[in-house]
Design an enzyme around this catalytic site. Structure first.
Site, PDB file in Angstrom:
ATOM      1  N   CYS A 126       0.803  -1.216   0.000  1.00  0.00           N
ATOM      2  CA  CYS A 126       0.000   0.000   0.000  1.00  0.00           C
ATOM      3  C   CYS A 126       0.840   1.271   0.000  1.00  0.00           C
ATOM      4  CB  CYS A 126      -0.968  -0.034   1.175  1.00  0.00           C
ATOM      5  SG  CYS A 126      -1.912  -1.566   1.156  1.00  0.00           S
ATOM      6  N   HIS A 144      -2.276   8.242   5.840  1.00  0.00           N
ATOM      7  CA  HIS A 144      -2.517   6.908   5.265  1.00  0.00           C
ATOM      8  C   HIS A 144      -3.886   6.406   5.739  1.00  0.00           C
ATOM      9  CE1 HIS A 144      -1.486   3.234   3.272  1.00  0.00           C
ATOM     10  NE2 HIS A 144      -1.627   2.522   4.368  1.00  0.00           N
ATOM     11  N   GLU A 197      -0.333   5.742  13.294  1.00  0.00           N
ATOM     12  CA  GLU A 197       0.115   6.850  12.438  1.00  0.00           C
ATOM     13  C   GLU A 197      -0.122   8.197  13.121  1.00  0.00           C
ATOM     14  OE1 GLU A 197      -2.120   7.439   8.849  1.00  0.00           O
ATOM     15  OE2 GLU A 197      -0.611   8.782   7.980  1.00  0.00           O
ATOM     16  N   LYS A 241      -9.314   8.152   2.427  1.00  0.00           N
ATOM     17  CA  LYS A 241      -9.801   6.777   2.206  1.00  0.00           C
ATOM     18  C   LYS A 241     -11.216   6.602   2.753  1.00  0.00           C
ATOM     19  CE  LYS A 241      -5.352   4.341   2.030  1.00  0.00           C
ATOM     20  NZ  LYS A 241      -4.392   5.384   2.490  1.00  0.00           N
ATOM     21  N   HIS A 280      -9.733   1.971   0.056  1.00  0.00           N
ATOM     22  CA  HIS A 280      -8.275   1.796   0.026  1.00  0.00           C
ATOM     23  C   HIS A 280      -7.861   1.225  -1.333  1.00  0.00           C
ATOM     24  CE1 HIS A 280      -4.257   1.185   0.990  1.00  0.00           C
ATOM     25  NE2 HIS A 280      -4.336   0.517   2.121  1.00  0.00           N
ATOM     26  N   PHE A 286       2.080  -3.219   3.899  1.00  0.00           N
ATOM     27  CA  PHE A 286       2.483  -4.530   4.430  1.00  0.00           C
ATOM     28  C   PHE A 286       3.893  -4.810   3.940  1.00  0.00           C
ATOM     29  CE2 PHE A 286      -2.150  -6.335   4.555  1.00  0.00           C
ATOM     30  CZ  PHE A 286      -2.379  -5.647   5.735  1.00  0.00           C
TER      31      PHE A 286
END
Lengths: 81, 408
Positions: B159, B299, B310, B331, B336, B396
């Protein structure tokens, strides 16, 4: 049983149009797949696969290199189908 | 050091088939998430997603489209828009690069081809399967389209991929390899396997009954991300090259920061070490003071752990200066977009600076008490003068990318 060459040409033109976007009326016996119709090697494989399905013919890999023109393919398919 | 500017934007997203429609929907606070009523979704635990608003098959030529996976089609649509938006620059192909990322690549093709192999045998496997499914397929096609010979690249970092591609494009220009780089990310994998697999990871929202409310970064009721699809592409250019051709500049890229957590393949570092160092590297590369940053496109995927991690990392980096930063979690509207997320959100960040308007975070009813930030829930005007903004992307694998953008 040999297939009718006119029917093969019509069916082949549909396949070439579907796969490569070449207008069906341009798919005539004297045309070279690579030089005239701008068909690349990957698309040629796809065309062969589609012809095998549509006409119930087997086109071995060592035969494909001999099919330089639309006419070559029509002759091979109508003879071997 | 070479100054880098953004001279073109292109996107196809769950909110619109182009940048203008997407941006208008973001400001409107619209959700692109819908119920998956298709038969294939009936047995899945997750039956919501954010499909592209415009099917690329309705935009592209039929024959060119059939040689690309859907993720390649998305990239082509966005790249053409971005290139046209940049004024179709005259550039030597040897000085033109491409960096188009994807998190997953041509999964739809992989799955369909595997079905063909099992059902019809190896001789019916398409000769286009590999060039469609390979993760660099989208970049390759865009490179051919534009005649980009300086290098065509595909960073893969889940991502973070889209942002990493933009950072890579910046590096290409700074290293003197190119004058222009077309950079961004693309993704299209709203099919059963990833929905089931992400769901097995307990990463996805199960709010099937309320699709438009499912993606809700920072809200106490958030329960995971919602899968979206689309592409975002920007045209990066050396400031000198852009000025010489009189191009419109939408923003400057101040700098990029990369880091890796080296902690766990999917869990964020509990103290946010990687996120913190990515943001610090980006700010340092841009030569900015903390107080210069007025906006962050976070994010913020709407997962219980990630959003707080975050938010706390942002607070660590900015300290008291974080009070002056409005944070958006877009998002909440787009879902996403995985490997496209960083690129679409970079575009949102650029437009926030250019239009001086930060987009909202929707579905935020009750702020998680672990989040000590000014999360904007309505479009927020940004001040006049020179401004900087940050776009964070994490993936990831422990990848962290932060991009600093500044007003033109």
């Amino acid at each position: 049983m040999a297939a009718n060459a006119a029917e093969v040409q019509e069916g082949l033109a549909e396949i070439v149009n579907e796969i490569a976007g070449v207008s069906a009326e341009d798919v005539t016996p004297e045309k070279s797949f690579t030089d005239d119709l701008d068909i690349d090697s990957l698309s040629m494989v796809e065309i062969v696969q589609a012809c095998e399905d549509k006409f119930g013919v087997s086109i071995p890999d060592d035969q494909v290199k001999n099919l330089k023109t639309v006419g070559d393919a029509i002759t091979y398919i109508s003879t071997n189908a | 050091m070479t100054s880098i500017v953004v001279t073109g934007l292109g996107a196809t997203t769950p909110l619109g088939g182009d940048v203008a429609t997407t941006w208008a929907a973001l400001l409107d606070g619209r959700s692109g998430v819908r119920a998956l009523t298709e038969e294939w979704a009936a047995e899945l635990p997750v039956r919501i997603a954010a499909p592209a608003a415009v099917d690329p098959l309705d935009v592209l030529d039929r024959v060119e489209a059939r040689r690309m996976d859907r993720f390649g089609q998305m990239a082509m649509v966005a790249a053409r828009e971005a290139w046209a938006h940049a004024g179709s620059p005259e550039v030597d192909g040897d000085r033109l690069g491409v960096a188009v990322a994807s998190g997953i690549g041509g999964l739809t093709t992989t799955l369909a081809t595997y079905d063909t192999l099992n059902e019809k045998g190896p001789r019916r496997v398409s000769p286009f399967a590999i060039p469609m499914l390979m993760p660099n397929s989208a970049a390759g096609y865009v490179g051919i389209e534009l005649g980009a010979r300086a290098g065509v690249h595909t960073p893969v970092s889940a991502c973070a991929s889209g942002s990493e591609a933009i950072a890579y494009g910046v590096d290409m220009i700074r290293n003197g390899r190119a004058d222009i780089v077309v950079a961004g990310g693309t993704e299209a994998c709203i099919v059963p396997l990833p929905l089931a697999a992400f769901s097995s990871m307990k990463a996805m929202s199960l709010r099937n009954d309320e699709p438009e409310r499912a993606s809700r970064p920072y809200d106490v009721e958030r329960d995971g991300f919602v899968l979206g699809e689309g592409a975002g592409i920007v045209v990066l250019e050396s400031a000198e090259h852009a000025a010489a051709r009189g191009a419109t500049v939408y923003a400057r890229v101040g700098g990029a920061g990369y880091s890796a957590d080296a902690h766990h393949i999917t869990q964020p570092d509990p103290v946010g070490r990687g996120a913190i160092s990515a943001m610090r590297h980006a700010l340092s590369a841009a030569g900015l003071d903390l107080a210069d940053v007025v906006h962050i496109n976070a994010h913020a995927t709407s997962t219980p752990q990630g959003d707080v991690a975050e938010a706390q990392a942002i607070r660590v980096v900015f300290g008291a200066a974080a009070d002056g930063i409005c944070v958006s979690g877009t998002k909440s509207m787009t879902g996403h977009l995985l490997g496209a997320a960083g690129a679409v959100e970079t575009i949102a960040t650029i437009l926030a600076l250019y239009e001086r308007l930060a987009p909202p975070t929707i579905n935020l009813d009750t702020l998680d008490e672990g989040v000590d930030l000014d999360i904007v829930t309505e479009p927020r005007k940004l001040p006049a003068g020179d401004l900087a903004a940050l776009n964070n992307s994490f993936g990831f694998g422990g990848h962290n990318v932060a991009l600093v953008l500044t007003t033109a």
